[in-house]
Design an enzyme around this catalytic site. Structure first.
Site, PDB file in Angstrom:
ATOM      1  N   SER A  31      11.914  14.974   1.422  1.00 29.53           N
ATOM      2  CA  SER A  31      11.400  15.767   0.297  1.00 29.53           C
ATOM      3  C   SER A  31      12.330  16.924  -0.051  1.00 29.53           C
ATOM      4  O   SER A  31      13.045  17.461   0.794  1.00 29.53           O
ATOM      5  CB  SER A  31      10.018  16.318   0.633  1.00 29.53           C
ATOM      6  OG  SER A  31       9.098  15.276   0.826  1.00 29.53           O
TER       7      SER A  31
HETATM    8  N1  SAH Z   1       7.569  14.277   5.059  1.00 28.70           N
HETATM    9  C1  SAH Z   1       8.841  13.670   4.677  1.00 28.70           C
HETATM   10  C2  SAH Z   1       8.712  12.930   3.366  1.00 28.70           C
HETATM   11  C3  SAH Z   1       8.909  11.476   3.517  1.00 28.70           C
HETATM   12  S1  SAH Z   1       8.671  10.548   2.014  1.00 28.70           S
HETATM   13  C4  SAH Z   1       9.922  14.730   4.646  1.00 28.70           C
HETATM   14  O1  SAH Z   1       9.823  15.681   5.373  1.00 28.70           O
HETATM   15  O2  SAH Z   1      10.889  14.615   3.908  1.00 28.70           O
HETATM   16  C5  SAH Z   1       7.016   9.993   2.212  1.00 28.70           C
HETATM   17  C6  SAH Z   1       6.725   9.121   3.393  1.00 28.70           C
HETATM   18  O3  SAH Z   1       5.366   8.678   3.274  1.00 28.70           O
HETATM   19  C7  SAH Z   1       7.573   7.845   3.496  1.00 28.70           C
HETATM   20  O4  SAH Z   1       8.241   7.837   4.731  1.00 28.70           O
HETATM   21  C8  SAH Z   1       6.544   6.707   3.407  1.00 28.70           C
HETATM   22  O5  SAH Z   1       6.839   5.601   4.223  1.00 28.70           O
HETATM   23  C9  SAH Z   1       5.282   7.409   3.880  1.00 28.70           C
HETATM   24  N2  SAH Z   1       4.023   6.765   3.482  1.00 28.70           N
HETATM   25  C10 SAH Z   1       3.705   6.169   2.310  1.00 28.70           C
HETATM   26  N3  SAH Z   1       2.452   5.693   2.348  1.00 28.70           N
HETATM   27  C11 SAH Z   1       1.943   6.000   3.578  1.00 28.70           C
HETATM   28  C12 SAH Z   1       0.701   5.753   4.232  1.00 28.70           C
HETATM   29  N4  SAH Z   1      -0.317   5.094   3.647  1.00 28.70           N
HETATM   30  N5  SAH Z   1       0.541   6.215   5.504  1.00 28.70           N
HETATM   31  C13 SAH Z   1       1.549   6.875   6.140  1.00 28.70           C
HETATM   32  N6  SAH Z   1       2.743   7.125   5.572  1.00 28.70           N
HETATM   33  C14 SAH Z   1       2.949   6.691   4.309  1.00 28.70           C
END
Ligand code: SAH
Length: 219
Positions: free
Chosen positions: A69
């Site tokens: 993010s």
């Molecule tokens: N928190 C991260 C952002 C990752 S992007 C950071 O610090 O940058 C969002 C993440 O949400 C992805 O890795 C994706 O696989 C996950 N995601 C999407 N749907 C999800 C679900 N139903 N349960 C858990 N994770 C999920």
């Protein structure tokens, strides 16, 4: 601090301080949040080939069609969760990705639980978080739309992927006085803040955002 954590050149303290200046310029005012953002070395969480861009205020690819993010969004969501409170308390993050936001949450929470649906990303997050001194984040491979009922209630819930509608399970797992922040929508998304009080739930719609989708099931 070892050299990998301290960083050199494009990952140096000065580069990191510039990221904090940019967060201030974009309107982040909570000093506790800014200090937590300053404390986490983002270059540890991005692929080596992209480490020179780790302190730019942009989302970056992390594999599996997912992104780390944008720092502003991480800071903004945490600021909204923290506002008027001493700390985040017991926190649930949905969507661990590479673990960056979990590390920031770890600076401000009594306990952090983070769930991710893509197994190899959890392995990556575990490896990254192990490099951050003093951080305790418990990770789980599960579909975060269901929350973590066995560990509820949570004082803070933060979702890093956009849902078409607010998952009712997450509302159920909010403690009294607890807050949930999440992106809602499909092509057009907005940030939603939901608070639980004795009367029920109140929702505030915040700014427009762009997140990867919250997907069902695990892989
Ligand atoms: N928190 C991260 C952002 C990752 S992007 C950071 O610090 O940058 C969002 C993440 O949400 C992805 O890795 C994706 O696989 C996950 N995601 C999407 N749907 C999800 C679900 N139903 N349960 C858990 N994770 C999920």
């Amino acid at each position: 601090m070892n050299s990998a954590l301290a960083g050199i050149g494009m990952t140096s303290q000065r580069t990191r301080a510039r990221m904090i200046d940019r967060l201030r310029a974009k309107g982040i005012v909570n000093e506790t949040v800014l200090a937590a953002m300053a404390a986490v070395p983002r270059h540890v969480f991005v692929e080596e080939a992209l480490s020179s861009r780790a302190y730019e205020d942009t989302a970056l690819p992390l594999g599996f069609s997912q992104t780390i993010s944008q720092p502003y969004i991480v800071a903004r969501m945490i600021e909204v969760l923290l506002s008027g409170r001493e700390g985040l308390g017991k926190t649930l993050e949905v969507g661990t990705g590479c673990g960056y936001q979990a590390a920031v949450l770890g600076q401000l929470s009594r306990e952090v639980y983070s769930v991710e649906r893509i197994q190899p990303l959890l392995g990556l997050a575990r490896k990254n978080l192990a490099l951050i001194p003093g951080i305790q984040v418990r990770l789980k491979h599960t579909d975060g739309r269901m929350g973590l009922p066995e560990l509820a209630p949570f004082d803070s819930i933060i979702v890093a992927a956009a849902a078409g509608r607010v998952p009712p399970e997450l509302l159920q797992q909010l403690a009294m006085g607890g807050r949930l922040v999440l992106p809602v929508g499909g092509n057009e998304q907005y940030l939603s803040l939901i608070e639980r009080n004795s009367q029920g739930f109140t929702e505030s719609r915040l700014e427009a955002v762009r997140f990867v989708p919250l997907l069902p099931g695990v892989e």
